[in-house]
Motif scaffolding. Structure first.
Motif, PDB file in Angstrom:
ATOM      1  N   PRO A 139       7.345   2.506  -9.071  1.00  0.00           N
ATOM      2  CA  PRO A 139       6.059   1.790  -9.019  1.00  0.00           C
ATOM      3  C   PRO A 139       6.181   0.296  -9.272  1.00  0.00           C
ATOM      4  O   PRO A 139       5.309  -0.473  -8.853  1.00  0.00           O
ATOM      5  N   ALA A 140       7.247  -0.153  -9.945  1.00  0.00           N
ATOM      6  CA  ALA A 140       7.405  -1.580 -10.247  1.00  0.00           C
ATOM      7  C   ALA A 140       8.067  -2.353  -9.109  1.00  0.00           C
ATOM      8  O   ALA A 140       8.079  -3.586  -9.141  1.00  0.00           O
ATOM      9  N   GLY A 174       8.769  -4.098  -5.435  1.00  0.00           N
ATOM     10  CA  GLY A 174       7.881  -4.916  -4.616  1.00  0.00           C
ATOM     11  C   GLY A 174       7.324  -4.186  -3.415  1.00  0.00           C
ATOM     12  O   GLY A 174       6.132  -4.323  -3.093  1.00  0.00           O
ATOM     13  N   GLN A 224       4.486  -1.815  -4.349  1.00  0.00           N
ATOM     14  CA  GLN A 224       3.250  -2.545  -4.652  1.00  0.00           C
ATOM     15  C   GLN A 224       2.609  -3.112  -3.381  1.00  0.00           C
ATOM     16  O   GLN A 224       1.384  -3.138  -3.253  1.00  0.00           O
ATOM     17  N   TRP A 225       3.472  -3.567  -2.437  1.00  0.00           N
ATOM     18  CA  TRP A 225       2.931  -4.107  -1.177  1.00  0.00           C
ATOM     19  C   TRP A 225       2.215  -3.013  -0.395  1.00  0.00           C
ATOM     20  O   TRP A 225       1.131  -3.240   0.157  1.00  0.00           O
ATOM     21  N   GLY A 232       0.850  -0.342  -1.689  1.00  0.00           N
ATOM     22  CA  GLY A 232      -0.369  -0.029  -2.423  1.00  0.00           C
ATOM     23  C   GLY A 232      -1.496  -1.000  -2.141  1.00  0.00           C
ATOM     24  O   GLY A 232      -2.666  -0.616  -2.097  1.00  0.00           O
ATOM     25  N   ARG A 233      -1.149  -2.306  -1.947  1.00  0.00           N
ATOM     26  CA  ARG A 233      -2.184  -3.312  -1.671  1.00  0.00           C
ATOM     27  C   ARG A 233      -2.694  -3.239  -0.234  1.00  0.00           C
ATOM     28  O   ARG A 233      -3.890  -3.403   0.022  1.00  0.00           O
TER      29      ARG A 233
END
Length: 430
Positions: free
Chosen positions: A291-292, A294, A297-298, A300-301
């Motif tokens: 989850p940490a 990049g 996270q990209w 997820g956004r």
């Protein structure tokens, strides 16, 4: 519509078909609540209480009527059969043997149906293995401390795969029973049943959390979109066709005028399913990453339903798949050759290549309008979520949902009307 069904219930033969279809649909819904052996139903319910949206799993769960996330015996639903049917249709372009079977008539169609069944079983084994692995590893229910499969042994996993695959076979059999002995469109009616069964509970949850004015607004939106979908789905572009007169002995044949009905949305709901499936894969893959990191996270956004990037990509994929699937299902050269063989022609165009070019020109313009319509229907729920302040797993309808519900409803009414007319004509002749 209600008048047609009322008349159908007054006709003994149609009444038996409708009641038989309702019985099969009830058995299908009953199977969605029976947990697969080896699954802890109480732990699954506890995990579902804190479950978040996972895109592609939500779509599979929708078509299974909520059975997937409950890991029931009908967890896979009808999706393996839908996927197999689409794959067989696409392979007709690449495999000449399949195209030849398609052109052979009833015997060829029976062969293609058999191949679709075999592929369905194969896909069911793959999907059940994947879902069981995700459930056992915690990827299906993230951050849930309860073990949904307490006795995690190879024998348990193998038995679960066999049971889920058998469940898909039973669903396939249910659909064929409705088609043969019921009102028809068995597979579509089972999907319709799955979708409709989950909507009342979703509306109730929204009313309890967001207020009943929000529910009223959603119902008004559903009604408005349904009217628009019915209008477009019923729309046709009619290409006039004339048949030349010919003498056979002392009799004259031909000389009639008919038309080729071209629907505005010839691809149906398939482009939306394709696009949703593809865009649902990255979030599913991201669940296996850190989850940490990049890239997680990209994803997820940018892969949330309310993301502008997601909406634009979804629209582009729907447009591309609409043209691709229409080119598979409608062949202007084949239609032109059939017309030429029976002495038919489009006024103002010579038979052969000019007719095929004209049909190709018309179908491209129609598909452009139909694909834009699909894009609007598909992304509308994501836009509506913003002012209503709804999460992605709270919206009780989507573009795919409405297209399937309206399409199946219209087709079922046509089937009932057709059978009513047959009974009427039979009585008139007697």
């Amino acid at each position: 519509m209600f008048k047609a069904f009322a008349q159908a219930f007054r006709t003994p033969d149609l009444r038996r078909k409708i009641l038989f279809s309702l019985l099969i649909m009830a058995l299908y819904r009953l199977g969605t609540f029976i947990p697969t052996p080896g699954v802890s139903a109480s732990n699954v319910n506890a995990c579902l209480a804190q479950q978040e949206s996972t895109s592609v799993l939500d779509m599979f769960n929708l078509f299974s009527g909520g059975a997937l996330m409950q890991l029931s015996i009908f967890a896979l639903g009808i999706m393996p059969y839908i996927t197999a049917s689409i794959i067989i249709q696409v392979l007709r372009v690449a495999v000449p043997r399949l195209q030849d079977l398609h052109l052979e008539g009833q015997s060829g169609q029976s062969k293609l149906t058999q191949y679709t069944r075999y592929l369905t079983i194969f896909l069911a084994i793959l999907q059940s293995t994947t879902m069981i692995t995700m459930a056992a590893s915690g990827q299906m229910f993230p951050n849930c401390p309860n073990e949904v499969i307490p006795n995690a042994t190879f024998a348990t996993y193998l038995f679960m795969v066999v049971v889920m695959t058998a469940g898909t076979s039973v669903i396939m059999w249910f659909g064929e029973l409705i088609t043969e002995r019921g009102v028809g469109n068995g597979m579509s009616l089972l999907i319709f049943t799955s979708i409709v069964a989950t909507m009342p509970m979703q509306l109730w949850d929204i009313g309890m959390t967001k207020g009943w004015l929000t529910v009223l607004a959603i119902l008004v939106i559903i009604l408005a979109v349904t009217v628009a979908v019915v209008y477009v789905e019923q729309a046709q572009r009619r290409i006039p066709v004339q048949y030349a007169k010919r003498m056979v002995g002392r009799r004259t044949y031909g000389g009639t005028t008919t038309y080729i009905p071209l629907k505005i949305n010839m691809a149906g709901v398939i482009p939306v399913i394709f696009s949703t499936s593809i865009l649902g894969l990255p979030p599913l893959i991201a669940q296996f990453g850190d989850p940490a990191s990049g890239w997680v996270q990209w994803i997820g956004r940018n892969f949330s339903h309310q993301s502008g990037w997601y909406m634009l990509t979804n629209a582009a994929l729907i447009l591309a798949f609409a043209f691709f699937y229409t080119s598979i299902t409608f062949n202007p050269d084949e239609v032109s050759d059939n017309m030429k063989r029976y002495g038919g022609f489009i006024p103002g165009y010579r038979a052969g290549k000019p007719t095929a070019d004209y049909l190709r020109y018309v179908i491209n313009r129609i598909t452009t309008v139909g694909s834009i319509y699909l894009v609007i229907v598909a992304i509308l729920p994501s836009i509506i979520m913003i002012p209503l302040n709804l999460g992605p797993n709270q919206m009780p309808f989507g573009g795919t949902t409405l297209l399937i519900m309206v399409g199946v409803g219209l087709q079922t009414v046509k089937e009932v009307n057709s059978q009513l007319q047959q009974h009427h004509y039979e009585g008139f002749l007697k």
